[in-house]
Design an enzyme around this catalytic site. Structure first.
Site, PDB file in Angstrom:
ATOM      1  N   LYS A  22      -1.392 -18.587   1.110  1.00 39.80           N
ATOM      2  CA  LYS A  22      -2.315 -18.007   2.108  1.00 39.80           C
ATOM      3  C   LYS A  22      -3.367 -17.132   1.439  1.00 39.80           C
ATOM      4  CE  LYS A  22      -1.022 -14.045   4.308  1.00 39.80           C
ATOM      5  NZ  LYS A  22      -1.970 -12.917   4.256  1.00 39.80           N
ATOM      6  N   ASN A  23      -2.918 -16.279   0.502  1.00 40.64           N
ATOM      7  CA  ASN A  23      -3.861 -15.309  -0.062  1.00 40.64           C
ATOM      8  C   ASN A  23      -4.799 -15.913  -1.103  1.00 40.64           C
ATOM      9  OD1 ASN A  23      -2.870 -13.465   1.689  1.00 40.64           O
ATOM     10  ND2 ASN A  23      -1.666 -12.316   0.186  1.00 40.64           N
ATOM     11  N   ARG A  92      -7.810  -8.790   8.896  1.00 44.55           N
ATOM     12  CA  ARG A  92      -8.460  -7.863   7.980  1.00 44.55           C
ATOM     13  C   ARG A  92      -9.023  -8.574   6.755  1.00 44.55           C
ATOM     14  NH1 ARG A  92      -8.557  -4.746   4.218  1.00 44.55           N
ATOM     15  NH2 ARG A  92      -9.391  -2.647   4.492  1.00 44.55           N
ATOM     16  N   CYS A 116      -4.438  -0.564   9.257  1.00 41.05           N
ATOM     17  CA  CYS A 116      -3.434  -1.402   9.918  1.00 41.05           C
ATOM     18  C   CYS A 116      -2.085  -0.749   9.703  1.00 41.05           C
ATOM     19  CB  CYS A 116      -3.485  -2.825   9.406  1.00 41.05           C
ATOM     20  SG  CYS A 116      -2.999  -2.965   7.706  1.00 41.05           S
ATOM     21  N   ARG A 121      -6.080   1.415   4.301  1.00 43.04           N
ATOM     22  CA  ARG A 121      -6.830   0.287   3.740  1.00 43.04           C
ATOM     23  C   ARG A 121      -8.352   0.493   3.689  1.00 43.04           C
ATOM     24  NH1 ARG A 121      -3.826  -5.225   5.210  1.00 43.04           N
ATOM     25  NH2 ARG A 121      -4.618  -5.745   3.152  1.00 43.04           N
ATOM     26  N   PRO A 122      -8.804   1.371   2.804  1.00 42.15           N
ATOM     27  CA  PRO A 122     -10.246   1.610   2.661  1.00 42.15           C
ATOM     28  C   PRO A 122     -10.970   0.414   2.037  1.00 42.15           C
ATOM     29  CG  PRO A 122      -9.016   2.764   0.952  1.00 42.15           C
ATOM     30  CD  PRO A 122      -7.997   2.144   1.861  1.00 42.15           C
ATOM     31  N   ILE A 123     -12.306   0.420   2.108  1.00 41.25           N
ATOM     32  CA  ILE A 123     -13.085  -0.683   1.510  1.00 41.25           C
ATOM     33  C   ILE A 123     -14.152  -0.150   0.542  1.00 41.25           C
ATOM     34  CG2 ILE A 123     -12.732  -2.414   3.330  1.00 41.25           C
ATOM     35  CD1 ILE A 123     -15.561  -1.579   4.345  1.00 41.25           C
ATOM     36  N   ASP A 124     -13.942   1.100   0.066  1.00 44.52           N
ATOM     37  CA  ASP A 124     -14.940   1.706  -0.827  1.00 44.52           C
ATOM     38  C   ASP A 124     -15.221   0.855  -2.064  1.00 44.52           C
ATOM     39  OD1 ASP A 124     -12.177   2.513  -1.258  1.00 44.52           O
ATOM     40  OD2 ASP A 124     -12.910   3.675  -2.953  1.00 44.52           O
ATOM     41  N   LEU A 125     -14.195   0.198  -2.610  1.00 43.41           N
ATOM     42  CA  LEU A 125     -14.416  -0.569  -3.844  1.00 43.41           C
ATOM     43  C   LEU A 125     -15.268  -1.812  -3.581  1.00 43.41           C
ATOM     44  CD1 LEU A 125     -10.818  -0.281  -5.373  1.00 43.41           C
ATOM     45  CD2 LEU A 125     -12.874   0.955  -6.095  1.00 43.41           C
ATOM     46  N   ASP A 307       4.008  -7.201  -1.420  1.00 47.23           N
ATOM     47  CA  ASP A 307       4.240  -8.181  -0.346  1.00 47.23           C
ATOM     48  C   ASP A 307       5.686  -8.700  -0.321  1.00 47.23           C
ATOM     49  OD1 ASP A 307       1.663  -7.864   0.467  1.00 47.23           O
ATOM     50  OD2 ASP A 307       0.914  -9.708  -0.424  1.00 47.23           O
ATOM     51  N   ARG A 399       1.247 -15.497  11.104  1.00 46.25           N
ATOM     52  CA  ARG A 399       0.021 -15.310  10.316  1.00 46.25           C
ATOM     53  C   ARG A 399       0.193 -15.816   8.889  1.00 46.25           C
ATOM     54  NH1 ARG A 399      -0.923  -9.779   9.336  1.00 46.25           N
ATOM     55  NH2 ARG A 399      -2.162 -10.769   7.764  1.00 46.25           N
TER      56      ARG A 399
HETATM   57  N1  EPU Z   1      -8.010   0.014  -1.989  1.00 48.29           N
HETATM   58  C1  EPU Z   1      -8.900   1.056  -2.081  1.00 48.29           C
HETATM   59  N2  EPU Z   1     -10.234   0.786  -1.875  1.00 48.29           N
HETATM   60  C2  EPU Z   1     -10.683  -0.465  -1.605  1.00 48.29           C
HETATM   61  C3  EPU Z   1      -9.755  -1.528  -1.528  1.00 48.29           C
HETATM   62  C4  EPU Z   1      -8.424  -1.257  -1.721  1.00 48.29           C
HETATM   63  O1  EPU Z   1      -8.520   2.184  -2.340  1.00 48.29           O
HETATM   64  O2  EPU Z   1     -11.892  -0.625  -1.448  1.00 48.29           O
HETATM   65  C5  EPU Z   1      -6.578   0.288  -2.189  1.00 48.29           C
HETATM   66  C6  EPU Z   1      -5.706  -0.153  -0.992  1.00 48.29           C
HETATM   67  O3  EPU Z   1      -5.699   0.822   0.015  1.00 48.29           O
HETATM   68  C7  EPU Z   1      -4.368  -0.362  -1.661  1.00 48.29           C
HETATM   69  C8  EPU Z   1      -4.747  -0.913  -3.025  1.00 48.29           C
HETATM   70  O4  EPU Z   1      -6.110  -0.541  -3.236  1.00 48.29           O
HETATM   71  O5  EPU Z   1      -3.734   0.880  -1.838  1.00 48.29           O
HETATM   72  C9  EPU Z   1      -4.623  -2.418  -3.153  1.00 48.29           C
HETATM   73  O6  EPU Z   1      -5.258  -3.063  -2.062  1.00 48.29           O
HETATM   74  P1  EPU Z   1      -6.010  -4.438  -2.223  1.00 48.29           P
HETATM   75  O7  EPU Z   1      -7.464  -4.228  -2.010  1.00 48.29           O
HETATM   76  O8  EPU Z   1      -5.585  -5.096  -3.502  1.00 48.29           O
HETATM   77  O9  EPU Z   1      -5.471  -5.265  -0.985  1.00 48.29           O
HETATM   78  P2  EPU Z   1      -6.246  -6.450  -0.292  1.00 48.29           P
HETATM   79  O10 EPU Z   1      -7.032  -7.149  -1.306  1.00 48.29           O
HETATM   80  O11 EPU Z   1      -6.905  -5.971   0.936  1.00 48.29           O
HETATM   81  C10 EPU Z   1      -4.443  -8.299  -0.750  1.00 48.29           C
HETATM   82  C11 EPU Z   1      -3.535  -9.161   0.079  1.00 48.29           C
HETATM   83  C12 EPU Z   1      -2.435  -8.308   0.698  1.00 48.29           C
HETATM   84  C13 EPU Z   1      -1.677  -7.605  -0.429  1.00 48.29           C
HETATM   85  C14 EPU Z   1      -2.643  -6.794  -1.301  1.00 48.29           C
HETATM   86  C15 EPU Z   1      -1.981  -6.174  -2.501  1.00 48.29           C
HETATM   87  C16 EPU Z   1      -4.942 -10.936   0.827  1.00 48.29           C
HETATM   88  C17 EPU Z   1      -5.584 -11.645   1.950  1.00 48.29           C
HETATM   89  N3  EPU Z   1      -4.273  -9.832   1.113  1.00 48.29           N
HETATM   90  O12 EPU Z   1      -5.016  -7.368   0.173  1.00 48.29           O
HETATM   91  O13 EPU Z   1      -1.568  -9.207   1.355  1.00 48.29           O
HETATM   92  O14 EPU Z   1      -0.693  -6.763   0.098  1.00 48.29           O
HETATM   93  O15 EPU Z   1      -3.713  -7.657  -1.773  1.00 48.29           O
HETATM   94  O16 EPU Z   1      -1.398  -7.126  -3.309  1.00 48.29           O
HETATM   95  O17 EPU Z   1      -5.027 -11.391  -0.298  1.00 48.29           O
HETATM   96  C18 EPU Z   1      -0.011  -9.910   2.963  1.00 48.29           C
HETATM   97  O18 EPU Z   1      -0.193 -11.067   2.572  1.00 48.29           O
HETATM   98  O19 EPU Z   1       0.926  -9.587   3.736  1.00 48.29           O
HETATM   99  C19 EPU Z   1      -0.906  -8.856   2.504  1.00 48.29           C
HETATM  100  C20 EPU Z   1      -1.031  -7.682   3.136  1.00 48.29           C
END
Ligand code: EPU
Length: 419
Positions: A22-23, A92, A116, A121-125, A307, A399
């Site tokens: 999925k991911n 998301r 969630c 889950r911030p998006i600053d990066l 996960d 999902r």
């Molecule tokens: N983070 C920040 N700033 C950002 C983005 C992330 O601080 O701009 C933090 C997050 O809050 C978290 C860490 O960085 O503490 C890692 O988050 P990441 O961005 O890697 O998560 P993601 O890319 O949004 C993907 C998977 C998640 C999985 C995470 C971690 C997908 C679609 N989702 O999410 O999968 O938990 O990586 O491995 O690829 C799931 O499948 O159940 C799921 C939640």
């Protein structure tokens, strides 16, 4: 709303084949719009999330057809660059369209995803990386509004408070394929799904090297072409079946998976005293009546995956001794603890650390799923418990797990879906 009714206490036995990841599917489907030509993607799991991605792509103007596990995406008629709240709020991960949209259209208007149940889950990066590439970004009324005349390749440092970010890496990587010049992504996520995305992009004509390490290099090209690609197997689904078998003292073989993606889990299962054998594309597990407690810390890849944290916790509820689980990726991802305790587990929380005191038995009862992986953990606990367990709100599970109850039934689990 559907629920699962599980008659626990039967060890899982037999073999199961995993679906595509999925991911990997989500960012790869999103990246298909970088070209104007059709792309064919095989081994796409039929899930609520992949169907949502197909719906969003259709909303943007692409033609998407799903036949069994093959998706054909024709983005030649893409006309929109806006993703409204109604669509984004249901998934998301739709944030991974940000990079492809801005690279393809030069502009984007995208609803901000909220937090969630697994944390803020911030998006600053994501935003920092895109603005480094030359995207002017504003936040207007809950929407991210971005525009760029020309994306330009630059060094981008993507480390955050919790390490690397998977989807921020996906966004910057995809946008950089069409930027002018060279982009260096430092502190890139090393997850296998990012490697799969880079391989997909290369098959479209992108110039990407270094994926799988913390330093990814992208040499921008003018145009990408359509392609045909088969997705990697789902490592989290693989791990979930192994942990379900382990928790029930069963004996299973998981086929068409990639053992090298799961060393952190296999190592822990062996440390618990279970027998694990593996081949090029299969893993076999021989469970035991009792197993040792473990100390688990979740990390970005190649560490133990967040996960699989909830599913591992379900397994450890029945271990001999006291286990600890520390969450280093999502410190609040423990919503399943209360429900596991309702099944008779003994788990206490201290901030981002859970202490799991092994109990002799779990007892079936009614529990409620709260997120995708927590739902899988409750099913595992239900399969291991004595008596009947009802897991409600399994739309979360739909999902991310393709034909979950059907696959578990082939492993002799007694589980049925009730509408
Ligand atoms: N983070 C920040 N700033 C950002 C983005 C992330 O601080 O701009 C933090 C997050 O809050 C978290 C860490 O960085 O503490 C890692 O988050 P990441 O961005 O890697 O998560 P993601 O890319 O949004 C993907 C998977 C998640 C999985 C995470 C971690 C997908 C679609 N989702 O999410 O999968 O938990 O990586 O491995 O690829 C799931 O499948 O159940 C799921 C939640």
């Amino acid at each position: 709303m559907d629920k699962f009714v599980i008659e626990g206490g039967t060890p899982l036995r037999g073999s199961v084949t995993v679906s595509g990841a999925k991911n990997a599917a989500l960012p790869i489907m999103a990246a298909s719009i970088l070209s104007e030509e059709p792309t064919v993607i095989h081994r796409v799991p039929r899930l609520r999330d992949t169907e949502t991605m197909a719906r969003i792509l259709t909303h943007l103007g692409a033609k998407v057809t799903f036949t069994n596990n093959t998706v054909v995406i024709d983005p030649s008629s893409l006309t929109r660059w806006t993703a409204p709240y109604e669509l984004v709020s249901t998934m998301r991960a739709s944030i991974c369209l940000l990079g492809p949209l801005v690279a393809r259209c030069g502009k984007v208007r995208f609803s901000m995803p909220g937090g969630c149940v697994i944390g803020p889950r911030p998006i600053d990066l994501h935003l920092k990386g895109l603005s480094r590439l030359g995207v002017a970004i504003d936040i207007e009324e809950g929407y991210i509004v971005g525009s760029s005349r020309n994306l330009k390749g630059v060094p981008v440092f993507l480390g955050g408070a919790f390490g690397s970010s998977v989807l921020a890496t996906a966004n910057i990587l995809t946008a950089a394929t069409l930027a002018r010049g060279n982009t260096l992504i430092e502190f890139a996520a090393c997850e296998p799904e990012i490697v799969d995305l880079a391989m997909f992009l290369r098959s479209m004509g992108a110039k990407v090297t270094g994926e799988g390490s913390h330093l990814i290099q992208v040499r921008g090209v003018k145009k990408l072409h359509g392609t045909e690609y088969t997705l990697m197997p789902d490592r989290i689904e693989t791990g979930t079946y192994l942990l379900a078998a382990a928790a029930t003292g069963g004996c299973i073989r998981v086929n068409q998976c990639r053992p090298e993606h799961l060393f952190s889990l296999l190592d822990k299962l062996e440390e618990a005293g279970l027998e694990v054998t593996r081949g090029k594309n299969w893993i076999a597990l021989k469970g035991k009546k009792s197993w040792k407690a473990l100390d688990i810390v979740t990390w970005p890849y190649p560490g133990f995956p967040t996960d699989l944290q909830a599913q591992m916790m379900a397994f450890l509820t029945l271990a001999e001794g006291v286990s600890s689980i520390t969450e280093k990726v999502y410190p609040d991802r423990f919503i399943h603890v209360g429900e596991l305790n309702r099944l008779g587990a003994s788990i206490s929380l201290d901030g981002p650390k859970a202490l799991v005191r092994g109990v002799k038995k779990l007892h079936g009862t009614r529990v409620m799923a709260s997120d995708l992986r927590a739902s899988a953990a409750l099913v595992i606990a239900g399969l291991a418990a004595e008596g009947e367990t009802e897991v409600s709100r399994i739309y979360h599970l739909d999902r991310g797990y393709e034909r979950f109850e059907e696959k578990l039934s082939t492993l002799q689990a007694r589980i049925r879906r009730v509408h």
